[in-house]
Design an enzyme around this catalytic site. Structure first.
Site, PDB file in Angstrom:
ATOM      1  CG  ASP A  31      -1.756  -1.283   1.314  1.00  0.00           C
ATOM      2  OD1 ASP A  31      -2.394  -1.654   0.326  1.00  0.00           O
ATOM      3  OD2 ASP A  31      -1.703  -1.913   2.389  1.00  0.00           O
ATOM      4  N   GLY A  33       1.753   2.896  -2.698  1.00  0.00           N
ATOM      5  CA  GLY A  33       1.438   3.751  -3.842  1.00  0.00           C
ATOM      6  C   GLY A  33       2.120   3.295  -5.112  1.00  0.00           C
ATOM      7  N   GLY A  35       0.941   1.554  -7.562  1.00  0.00           N
ATOM      8  CA  GLY A  35       0.108   1.711  -8.749  1.00  0.00           C
ATOM      9  C   GLY A  35       0.244   3.084  -9.369  1.00  0.00           C
ATOM     10  CG  ASN A  56      -2.809 -11.541  -2.887  1.00  0.00           C
ATOM     11  OD1 ASN A  56      -2.586 -11.442  -4.089  1.00  0.00           O
ATOM     12  ND2 ASN A  56      -1.875 -11.902  -2.034  1.00  0.00           N
ATOM     13  CG  HIS A  59      -1.522  -1.744  -7.264  1.00  0.00           C
ATOM     14  ND1 HIS A  59      -0.625  -2.289  -8.162  1.00  0.00           N
ATOM     15  CD2 HIS A  59      -1.074  -2.108  -6.042  1.00  0.00           C
ATOM     16  CE1 HIS A  59       0.320  -2.946  -7.500  1.00  0.00           C
ATOM     17  NE2 HIS A  59       0.059  -2.844  -6.211  1.00  0.00           N
ATOM     18  CE  LYS A 159       4.326 -21.895  -9.608  1.00  0.00           C
ATOM     19  NZ  LYS A 159       4.467 -20.435  -9.858  1.00  0.00           N
ATOM     20  NE  ARG A 162       6.017 -32.221  -7.163  1.00  0.00           N
ATOM     21  CZ  ARG A 162       6.901 -33.141  -6.797  1.00  0.00           C
ATOM     22  NH1 ARG A 162       7.852 -33.500  -7.634  1.00  0.00           N
ATOM     23  NH2 ARG A 162       6.840 -33.703  -5.609  1.00  0.00           N
ATOM     24  CG  ASN A 282       1.325  -9.091  -2.403  1.00  0.00           C
ATOM     25  OD1 ASN A 282       1.544  -9.975  -3.235  1.00  0.00           O
ATOM     26  ND2 ASN A 282       0.102  -8.819  -1.974  1.00  0.00           N
ATOM     27  CB  VAL A 357      -7.386  -1.381  -2.911  1.00  0.00           C
ATOM     28  CG1 VAL A 357      -8.136  -1.492  -4.231  1.00  0.00           C
ATOM     29  CG2 VAL A 357      -6.737  -0.017  -2.786  1.00  0.00           C
ATOM     30  CE  LYS A 360     -13.303  -1.948  -1.255  1.00  0.00           C
ATOM     31  NZ  LYS A 360     -12.670  -0.897  -2.084  1.00  0.00           N
ATOM     32  CG  LEU A 390       6.644  14.666   2.334  1.00  0.00           C
ATOM     33  CD1 LEU A 390       7.400  13.834   3.377  1.00  0.00           C
ATOM     34  CD2 LEU A 390       7.635  15.379   1.417  1.00  0.00           C
TER      35      LEU A 390
END
Length: 476
Positions: A31, A33, A35, A56, A59, A159, A162, A282, A357, A360, A390
């Site tokens: 979070d 920024g 994006g 998960n 942005h 994954k 396998r 992330n 985002v 919530k 800032l």
């Protein structure tokens, strides 16, 4: 020989120059920024990529007063001249992807069909992965990790063990996607051994016929096999296999036009001199190896995940930009040494609109943490920093930052691996004067108040990012 290095008389093959990839990574707990930074940089690149995580991540990008929310899509998809790649390291919930596209399309996202590329090697998040994510959190009780319950962890587990299903599996022969478990023999491996021996031949074929008939009678689809793994762990988990197969047959055709081998696509683009930007999801302190484990995500969201999540060698990595919020936030559970549970923390949360985002949930807020940033800088090798938000500090008369962690009064020269130890560290603060003025609309560094510049420069001094200083501030 004898300690001498001998050069080969053969000529070395000359490699054509290849463009370098620019990477944007979160330097804290997310979070920061990223994006917005990616959206700014995307105007000068040809391709923007996601390399890990799933929906998960969250942005938000504002363009002409329109707010776009992205979870799976790279933020650069807003740029009409830019291709967007979802790499092999990303796990994709197809219903969520198309829902995200439709919602942003309604807000004005146009012509994405010509610009979206999805890796055929990416793994698929199914609805039951999301259900399992929630069930696993319930089992942990008060020791829950605070996951987004988007099924990311269970999908990466599939994954790793396998038995996961990739986009390529969905788009291949759909009968193979459905059928699994039937034993197949490669006759050529044993034909020489059984040739000429009638008794062995008869027994062999009798055995094959029995195995095949038995397997066919109990044959389960790959989807069912995968779901069954979790149903054995959670007996109450209900999965309508037949309905899901019909549903994903439709999704297969819907996603097919966008699926490519993104590895060869990216390497070809780099050879052509195209500019590639990677958007990390992330953040470093949520990395499964380097974050505050187990309060982390399920993928490598540090620089290593860029290479494995896109099939890029390290030599292709150029600029690594670490995005740093002017204070610190995190969502969910886990240690947070600089957390403010007072009115200042509330002020940062309110002024910074610190709400997740994706979830919530209100974000926990605290002072800027320099030891944390020094650690993620070592792991990621930042070549530049981007300082965001800032202006949220505008109203504070004094501003603190953590400059050291201590244990029993002794300064730690490492970042603790154990989450409990991180939660127990003593923090040493440095206090700087605030600027008590509105910098929201300032876009030139030299026009910032002196105290704001000193705050930025103190961060630079403490972090000592090597190379030419390119730290800049993105307000708002």
């Amino acid at each position: 020989m004898n300690g001498q290095v001998l050069s080969s008389p053969r000529k070395r093959v000359k490699r054509d120059p290849v463009s370098k990839v620019t990477v944007v990574l979160g330097a804290q707990w997310g979070d920061e920024g990223k994006g917005k930074v990616v959206d700014m940089l995307a105007t000068e690149v040809d391709i923007v990529c996601r390399c890990q995580g799933g929906n998960n991540a969250g942005h938000t990008v504002v363009v002409d007063s329109t707010e776009y929310d992205f979870h799976l899509l790279p933020s650069g998809i807003i740029n009409p001249k830019c291709k967007s790649v979802i790499g092999n390291g990303v796990v994709i919930h197809l219903p969520g992807l198309f829902d995200e596209l439709e919602k942003n399309e309604a807000k004005g996202l146009a012509n994405w069909e010509d610009r979206l590329l999805i890796s055929d090697r990416a793994h698929i998040v199914f609805d039951f992965h999301q259900q399992v994510d929630g069930l696993q959190e319930l089992e942990k009780g008060q020791k829950s990790l605070g996951t987004t319950k988007k099924g990311i962890g269970p999908t990466y587990s599939s994954k790793a063990t396998r038995n996961g299903i990739r986009v390529a599996d969905l788009l291949g022969d759909f009968d193979q996607f459905i059928e699994n478990g039937c034993m197949v023999y490669d006759i050529t491996l044993i034909i020489d051994w059984i040739a000429g021996n009638r008794e062995i031949m008869v027994r062999f074929w009798s055995g094959v016929l029995w195995v095949v008939s038995h397997a066919l009678s109990s044959c389960k689809c790959r989807f069912q096999s995968l779901a069954s793994v979790y149903q054995r762990m959670f007996p109450d988990l209900q999965v309508n296999v037949e309905a899901e197969i019909v549903r994903y047959k439709a999704y297969a055709e819907r996603v097919r036009p966008y699926v490519v081998d993104t590895v060869s696509y990216l390497h070809s683009a780099l050879k052509k001199g195209q500019r590639v930007l990677v958007e990390g999801a992330n953040a470093a302190m949520l990395d499964i190896d380097f974050g505050t484990y187990p309060y982390v995500t399920s993928s490598n969201c540090s620089i290593g995940g860029v290479c494995t999540g896109l099939g890029l060698p390290p030599c292709h990595i150029g600029e690594v930009i670490g995005v740093v919020k002017a204070y610190t936030t995190r969502v969910g559970d886990g240690p947070f040494p600089s957390e403010l549970k007072d009115e200042i923390g509330e002020l940062l949360q309110t002024r910074g609109s610190e709400v997740g985002v994706t979830t919530k949930r209100k974000r926990r807020c605290g002072w800027l943490d320099i030891p944390l940033l020094q650690y993620t800088a070592v792991v990621n090798g930042y070549s530049a920093l981007c300082l965001t938000k800032l202006d949220i500090l505008d109203t504070l008369s004094e501003i603190k930052m953590v400059v050291a962690y201590k244990k029993k009064g002794k300064v730690l020269d490492y970042f603790p691996a154990n989450a409990a130890e991180v939660g127990c560290v003593e923090v040493e603060y440095e206090t700087l004067p605030g600027w008590n003025s509105n910098i929201e609309n300032i876009r030139e560094y030299d026009k910032l108040p002196e105290c704001a510049r000193k705050y930025v420069e103190r961060i630079e001094d403490l972090l000592q990012i090597p190379g030419e200083s390119k730290t800049f501030s993105s307000m708002g």
